[in-house]
Write a protein that holds these residues in place. Sequence first.
Motif, PDB file in Angstrom:
ATOM      1  N   LEU A   1       0.828  -1.204   0.000  1.00  0.00           N
ATOM      2  CA  LEU A   1       0.000   0.000   0.000  1.00  0.00           C
ATOM      3  C   LEU A   1       0.871   1.265   0.000  1.00  0.00           C
ATOM      4  O   LEU A   1       0.552   2.253  -0.678  1.00  0.00           O
ATOM      5  CB  LEU A   1      -0.941  -0.003   1.202  1.00  0.00           C
ATOM      6  N   ARG A   2       1.961   1.232   0.747  1.00  0.00           N
ATOM      7  CA  ARG A   2       2.879   2.376   0.741  1.00  0.00           C
ATOM      8  C   ARG A   2       3.508   2.548  -0.643  1.00  0.00           C
ATOM      9  O   ARG A   2       3.591   3.654  -1.178  1.00  0.00           O
ATOM     10  CB  ARG A   2       3.984   2.150   1.786  1.00  0.00           C
ATOM     11  N   PHE A   3       3.947   1.432  -1.224  1.00  0.00           N
ATOM     12  CA  PHE A   3       4.560   1.464  -2.550  1.00  0.00           C
ATOM     13  C   PHE A   3       3.564   1.983  -3.591  1.00  0.00           C
ATOM     14  O   PHE A   3       3.916   2.802  -4.462  1.00  0.00           O
ATOM     15  CB  PHE A   3       5.024   0.049  -2.918  1.00  0.00           C
ATOM     16  N   ALA A   4       2.322   1.499  -3.525  1.00  0.00           N
ATOM     17  CA  ALA A   4       1.300   1.903  -4.487  1.00  0.00           C
ATOM     18  C   ALA A   4       0.999   3.392  -4.392  1.00  0.00           C
ATOM     19  O   ALA A   4       0.802   4.070  -5.412  1.00  0.00           O
ATOM     20  CB  ALA A   4       0.028   1.085  -4.266  1.00  0.00           C
ATOM     21  N   ALA A   5       0.983   3.935  -3.179  1.00  0.00           N
ATOM     22  CA  ALA A   5       0.725   5.371  -3.014  1.00  0.00           C
ATOM     23  C   ALA A   5       1.844   6.196  -3.630  1.00  0.00           C
ATOM     24  O   ALA A   5       1.592   7.217  -4.294  1.00  0.00           O
ATOM     25  CB  ALA A   5       0.576   5.691  -1.530  1.00  0.00           C
ATOM     26  N   ALA A   6       3.107   5.749  -3.441  1.00  0.00           N
ATOM     27  CA  ALA A   6       4.238   6.472  -4.029  1.00  0.00           C
ATOM     28  C   ALA A   6       4.203   6.399  -5.544  1.00  0.00           C
ATOM     29  O   ALA A   6       4.491   7.386  -6.244  1.00  0.00           O
ATOM     30  CB  ALA A   6       5.547   5.895  -3.491  1.00  0.00           C
ATOM     31  N   ALA A   7       3.835   5.231  -6.097  1.00  0.00           N
ATOM     32  CA  ALA A   7       3.758   5.083  -7.543  1.00  0.00           C
ATOM     33  C   ALA A   7       2.646   5.936  -8.137  1.00  0.00           C
ATOM     34  O   ALA A   7       2.796   6.529  -9.216  1.00  0.00           O
ATOM     35  CB  ALA A   7       3.549   3.614  -7.900  1.00  0.00           C
ATOM     36  N   ALA A   8       1.519   6.018  -7.447  1.00  0.00           N
ATOM     37  CA  ALA A   8       0.395   6.811  -7.939  1.00  0.00           C
ATOM     38  C   ALA A   8       0.769   8.290  -8.050  1.00  0.00           C
ATOM     39  O   ALA A   8       0.372   8.970  -9.002  1.00  0.00           O
ATOM     40  CB  ALA A   8      -0.813   6.630  -7.022  1.00  0.00           C
ATOM     41  N   LYS A   9       1.529   8.799  -7.085  1.00  0.00           N
ATOM     42  CA  LYS A   9       1.956  10.202  -7.147  1.00  0.00           C
ATOM     43  C   LYS A   9       2.827  10.478  -8.366  1.00  0.00           C
ATOM     44  O   LYS A   9       2.840  11.589  -8.899  1.00  0.00           O
ATOM     45  CB  LYS A   9       2.723  10.556  -5.877  1.00  0.00           C
ATOM     46  N   LEU A  10       3.549   9.458  -8.823  1.00  0.00           N
ATOM     47  CA  LEU A  10       4.438   9.609  -9.975  1.00  0.00           C
ATOM     48  C   LEU A  10       3.769   9.146 -11.273  1.00  0.00           C
ATOM     49  O   LEU A  10       4.412   9.095 -12.320  1.00  0.00           O
ATOM     50  CB  LEU A  10       5.716   8.797  -9.745  1.00  0.00           C
ATOM     51  N   ARG A  11       2.486   8.790 -11.185  1.00  0.00           N
ATOM     52  CA  ARG A  11       1.706   8.331 -12.334  1.00  0.00           C
ATOM     53  C   ARG A  11       2.313   7.083 -12.978  1.00  0.00           C
ATOM     54  O   ARG A  11       2.361   6.936 -14.200  1.00  0.00           O
ATOM     55  CB  ARG A  11       1.564   9.446 -13.371  1.00  0.00           C
ATOM     56  N   LEU A  12       2.784   6.186 -12.144  1.00  0.00           N
ATOM     57  CA  LEU A  12       3.309   4.906 -12.599  1.00  0.00           C
ATOM     58  C   LEU A  12       2.287   3.804 -12.339  1.00  0.00           C
ATOM     59  O   LEU A  12       1.651   3.769 -11.290  1.00  0.00           O
ATOM     60  CB  LEU A  12       4.601   4.558 -11.858  1.00  0.00           C
ATOM     61  N   HIS A  13       2.129   2.912 -13.303  1.00  0.00           N
ATOM     62  CA  HIS A  13       1.335   1.710 -13.082  1.00  0.00           C
ATOM     63  C   HIS A  13       2.198   0.683 -12.358  1.00  0.00           C
ATOM     64  O   HIS A  13       3.431   0.756 -12.379  1.00  0.00           O
ATOM     65  CB  HIS A  13       0.843   1.140 -14.413  1.00  0.00           C
ATOM     66  N   ILE A  14       1.550  -0.308 -11.746  1.00  0.00           N
ATOM     67  CA  ILE A  14       2.262  -1.331 -10.989  1.00  0.00           C
ATOM     68  C   ILE A  14       1.939  -2.710 -11.554  1.00  0.00           C
ATOM     69  O   ILE A  14       0.790  -3.001 -11.909  1.00  0.00           O
ATOM     70  CB  ILE A  14       1.871  -1.298  -9.494  1.00  0.00           C
ATOM     71  N   SER A  15       2.968  -3.534 -11.617  1.00  0.00           N
ATOM     72  CA  SER A  15       2.817  -4.944 -11.986  1.00  0.00           C
ATOM     73  C   SER A  15       3.317  -5.788 -10.817  1.00  0.00           C
ATOM     74  O   SER A  15       4.355  -5.471 -10.224  1.00  0.00           O
ATOM     75  CB  SER A  15       3.631  -5.257 -13.246  1.00  0.00           C
ATOM     76  N   VAL A  16       2.590  -6.863 -10.484  1.00  0.00           N
ATOM     77  CA  VAL A  16       2.980  -7.730  -9.368  1.00  0.00           C
ATOM     78  C   VAL A  16       3.028  -9.179  -9.849  1.00  0.00           C
ATOM     79  O   VAL A  16       2.101  -9.663 -10.501  1.00  0.00           O
ATOM     80  CB  VAL A  16       1.999  -7.598  -8.179  1.00  0.00           C
ATOM     81  N   GLU A  17       4.102  -9.866  -9.476  1.00  0.00           N
ATOM     82  CA  GLU A  17       4.280 -11.281  -9.820  1.00  0.00           C
ATOM     83  C   GLU A  17       5.120 -11.931  -8.719  1.00  0.00           C
ATOM     84  O   GLU A  17       6.124 -11.352  -8.293  1.00  0.00           O
ATOM     85  CB  GLU A  17       4.999 -11.389 -11.157  1.00  0.00           C
ATOM     86  N   PRO A  18       4.747 -13.111  -8.211  1.00  0.00           N
ATOM     87  CA  PRO A  18       3.573 -13.906  -8.572  1.00  0.00           C
ATOM     88  C   PRO A  18       2.393 -13.660  -7.619  1.00  0.00           C
ATOM     89  O   PRO A  18       2.581 -13.412  -6.437  1.00  0.00           O
ATOM     90  CB  PRO A  18       4.080 -15.332  -8.412  1.00  0.00           C
TER      91      PRO A  18
END
Length: 446
Positions: free
Chosen positions: A384-401
């Motif tokens: 959740l912390r990582f996703a919030a930081a990525a959203a501020k930078l307008r980056l999409h996220i990919s997660v595996e596996p």
Amino acid sequence: MSVLREDDADTPAPSMAGRPDATENAHQSATIPSRGHSTALAPALRRIFSERDPTQCGSMHLLGLESLQARLGSRWATVAERVHQLTEKLLEQKLGPSDAWFRHGPETYVVVFSHLGPDQARLICAKLLEELQKLLLGDADTDSIIVHTAVQEVGSEMLFAPAKLKDMLDAAVAQQRHGLAGGKAGQVEPATAAGAHPSLSSWAGPLEVKYRPAWDSRQQVLSIFIARCCRARRGRMPAWGYECQDDPADPNQIMQTDMAIMRHALDVALELYDNRFRFFLSLPVHFETLAALTRRRELVALLQTIPAHLRAFMTYHLTGVPAGVPAGRLAEMVSTLRPFGRTIMVVVDIHGNDLPAVAASGAKIASLMLPPGSSAERLRPDLLRFAAAAAKLRLHISVEPVEDVAMEKLCEEAGVSFLAGGLIGGWVDVPENVLRLSRDELVKPH
């Protein structure tokens, strides 16, 4: 022989006698030699033949590329020079400083070992041809790999006897079984006997390329197929990715792995595209492959062969990026890949601080590779912390596996755009058409 006599390089080479199949690699003239230090070849050969005891050590072999030419078919004419460059690079890596080699005709090399006997040297030559087939074609046909060994000198002519790699390997296995049955200790693999560490290729299966679907949560489709290599290992779990190499940290082996995956995946994608299959292909490119200019040029030369109509369906995931990489350095690599595909994702550490560099580089997706056994409960605060930081930078996220519904639910809460793993779909030999798949349909069977 003309080299030993220091004759002109254009002097025709003497004929080679023997059975027809033992002389199929012989040519009328010798090309001497293609590597940069040709002036050192004649002294090296004279030293080998003058100093050694021919009854105890040293051997000469003919290394032919006919089997590779046959498998490449019509593609041979366009890739022949690249094949020769790769062959010569492998020769430089496999041979010792006191050994020598030179190119003999359009598809053959003469290899002279100063100390190894014929059996050990023949196996090294055969394994070199096997490695060449795997790098260029993704697999190797051991029955087609033949090495010719000089076994007898008759007057001014040399008799060469052929040996298939398959027969050598079968004999080695039979010998090992016989040794175990007889209680003999201290026997080692041929590579170890020759003074080298036993390589993964000597006891693992051939390099294979597999594909795993990724689910696009925004579009609700299975559209991207991630390419990765693997090798079966006797008595162990398969090796994946760069663990398939003899040395996972070697930059040149890393580059060859990237290129082997790319060649195989491109051949598959082109065939499927011609059959009206549509999907996005995600190819791995390691940081080390792009880090050095020479390796980058080799990769770009391969990328340039991708047809324009296929580039719209290509994506790349940049792996092995060290923590704290400067944004300018990362941007340089992203810019190298951008002309050849639709988008670039960068694999990052969930605990790192590299998201600003990823955003500044021009990449659109930050990819997380979760360690085995990761649970949604433990990962929750970090994701959740990582996703919030990525959203501020307008980056999409990919997660595996993503292996279970709990992890998928956490990804949904975090706004993850692309998910791959056991819940989404397993590894397959061939990618499939884009498939529309809602979340309810995704989790229903589970």
